[in-house]
Design an enzyme around this catalytic site. Structure first.
Site, PDB file in Angstrom:
ATOM      1  N   ARG A  48       0.864  -1.185   0.000  1.00 34.29           N
ATOM      2  CA  ARG A  48       0.000   0.000   0.000  1.00 34.29           C
ATOM      3  C   ARG A  48       0.898   1.232   0.000  1.00 34.29           C
ATOM      4  NH1 ARG A  48       2.499   1.720   3.735  1.00 34.29           N
ATOM      5  NH2 ARG A  48       0.998   3.395   3.928  1.00 34.29           N
ATOM      6  N   GLY A  49       0.261   2.390  -0.190  1.00 31.61           N
ATOM      7  CA  GLY A  49       1.006   3.610  -0.426  1.00 31.61           C
ATOM      8  C   GLY A  49       1.074   3.858  -1.919  1.00 31.61           C
ATOM      9  N   ALA A  50       0.669   5.065  -2.345  1.00 28.16           N
ATOM     10  CA  ALA A  50       0.513   5.339  -3.774  1.00 28.16           C
ATOM     11  C   ALA A  50       1.762   5.042  -4.596  1.00 28.16           C
ATOM     12  CB  ALA A  50       0.065   6.788  -3.982  1.00 28.16           C
ATOM     13  N   ARG A  91      -6.964  -0.487  -7.075  1.00 24.62           N
ATOM     14  CA  ARG A  91      -7.211   0.597  -6.115  1.00 24.62           C
ATOM     15  C   ARG A  91      -7.590   1.837  -6.923  1.00 24.62           C
ATOM     16  NH1 ARG A  91      -4.911   0.194  -0.901  1.00 24.62           N
ATOM     17  NH2 ARG A  91      -6.289   1.933  -0.380  1.00 24.62           N
ATOM     18  N   GLN A 200      -1.894   1.915  10.106  1.00 27.43           N
ATOM     19  CA  GLN A 200      -0.600   2.034   9.421  1.00 27.43           C
ATOM     20  C   GLN A 200       0.410   2.821  10.252  1.00 27.43           C
ATOM     21  OE1 GLN A 200      -3.609   2.675   8.019  1.00 27.43           O
ATOM     22  NE2 GLN A 200      -3.628   2.290   5.813  1.00 27.43           N
ATOM     23  N   ASP A 241      -2.165  10.579  -2.025  1.00 24.29           N
ATOM     24  CA  ASP A 241      -2.465   9.588  -3.051  1.00 24.29           C
ATOM     25  C   ASP A 241      -2.879  10.242  -4.358  1.00 24.29           C
ATOM     26  OD1 ASP A 241      -2.841   6.494  -1.903  1.00 24.29           O
ATOM     27  OD2 ASP A 241      -2.836   8.050  -0.381  1.00 24.29           O
ATOM     28  N   ASN A 251      -5.549  12.106   0.806  1.00 23.49           N
ATOM     29  CA  ASN A 251      -4.636  11.269   1.582  1.00 23.49           C
ATOM     30  C   ASN A 251      -5.466  10.417   2.531  1.00 23.49           C
ATOM     31  OD1 ASN A 251      -1.855  10.528   2.180  1.00 23.49           O
ATOM     32  ND2 ASN A 251      -2.162  11.489   4.165  1.00 23.49           N
ATOM     33  N   LYS A 252      -4.783   9.595   3.294  1.00 20.27           N
ATOM     34  CA  LYS A 252      -5.455   8.675   4.210  1.00 20.27           C
ATOM     35  C   LYS A 252      -6.479   9.409   5.075  1.00 20.27           C
ATOM     36  CE  LYS A 252      -4.852   5.174   4.183  1.00 20.27           C
ATOM     37  NZ  LYS A 252      -5.615   4.198   3.358  1.00 20.27           N
TER      38      LYS A 252
END
Length: 349
Positions: A48-50, A91, A200, A241, A251-252
């Protein structure tokens, strides 16, 4: 300067991904032998993470092309589209995914139907991977320099989610700035939001920073305002992201709340992301598709039910921070202060 753990590896023509669902308790790599397994790994949050999603998807295209060429040597290009579409659907919010797939598609378009695609596509995937690491280090330098110019004394920062080596090709975006700032003795302490519901911050960011010997305290997301009130935090540093043409940043989930709190407390707010995260085709954050995941991620942890059975649950994965709440966007191409459409255009030429 430590670059953290290596979360993405290409070994023996297969993709190895550190399973981030198991951290910090277990560091286990899973092997993806085809593009479907890569797409599943992205969807299931193995990776995960763009930026990391984009890098992984690029290697997924290599695997897809290898399979297509093995089965349809003279028409492999016509048989790869479905695999790329599956990767694209893994995603929806992270624009780096589509950016990486577009780069791989451009290479595919240059190849002959009968040409073995492996080496050309692998070279491009490795370029995407190495370029991301280089971009992270440049962003880290630029962000730390901006922080240093804002204060004569060391200070604390707050970060949200995970933006380190685990979320990128290596080194990190927001955590890259923090790593530079720590080594330069600009940053003296980091507060890591736990980042519900996937945690996370507590599972990944706290683990990365602790491994690097960076002073870190884990806090519940809801404690951020109280921490800011103490007066020692000077910056909030987060990743993204997707960033739209006007400087809005997805973002998250929980990032928007931090931006509102930071503005109230007079704390600077920095978004750190590679230029591949900027989507100039979208005029504002209102147009960003926001992924929603199952409510079970809220109502239970590791299959232990915490909420009433059959309770309705709202689980958006991202939120959008308006540009007017962002003091700086840091990319490898430069820094935009108080972002606007014109400033973003100027940055990206």
């Amino acid at each position: 300067m430590s670059s953290g753990v290596e979360a993405i590896k290409w070994v023996d023509n297969q993709l190895e991904l550190l399973d981030q669902r198991l951290l910090p308790g277990q560091a286990l790599y899973i092997t993806c032998k085809d593009s479907t397994e890569v797409a599943d790994a992205i969807t299931q949050m193995v990776v995960r993470g763009a930026p990391a999603i984009g890098v992984s998807a690029a290697y997924g295209v290599v695997l897809a092309a290898d399979a297509a060429f093995s089965e349809h040597q003279q028409a492999w290009k016509a048989n790869i589209a479905e695999a790329i579409e599956t990767l694209a659907n893994s995603r929806p919010t992270a624009v780096n995914l589509f950016w990486a797939l577009d780069r791989m598609q451009r290479v595919i378009d240059t190849l002959e139907d009968s040409s073995p695609p492996h080496q050309s596509l692998l070279d491009e995937a490795k370029n995407i991977h190495s370029e991301d690491i280089a971009a992270n280090k440049q962003m880290g330098k630029l962000g730390a320099e901006l922080m240093a110019a804002s204060s004569d004394t060391p200070f604390s920062v707050i970060t949200h989610c995970n933006t380190g080596s685990l979320a990128t090709g290596g080194f990190g975006t927001a955590l890259g700035v923090i790593r530079h700032g720590w080594d330069a003795k600009i940053i003296k302490h980091v507060y890591a939001d736990e980042t519900r519901p996937w945690l996370q911050g507590s599972r990944l960011t706290a683990w990365e920073l602790q491994r690097d010997g960076i002073s870190v305290t884990l806090n519940t997301d809801s404690a951020a305002a109280h921490i800011m009130k103490q007066g020692d935090v000077r910056w909030v540093v987060v990743g993204a992201d997707r960033i739209t043409a006007n400087g809005d940043a997805a973002n998250k989930i929980g990032t928007y709340s931090l931006a509102v709190l930071a503005r109230y407390h007079g704390i600077k707010f920095m978004v750190v992301a590679p230029s591949s995260t900027v989507d100039m085709s979208l005029s504002s954050g209102d147009l960003i598709p926001i992924e929603e995941r199952t409510g079970e991620e809220l109502t239970s942890i590791k299959e232990v039910q915490l909420a009433p059975e059959n309770i309705a649950a709202f689980n958006p994965v991202f939120d959008v921070t308006p540009a007017e709440l962002i003091d700086a966007i840091v990319t490898e191409q430069g820094v935009v202060l108080n972002p606007t459409l014109d400033k973003m255009k100027a940055l990206l030429g």
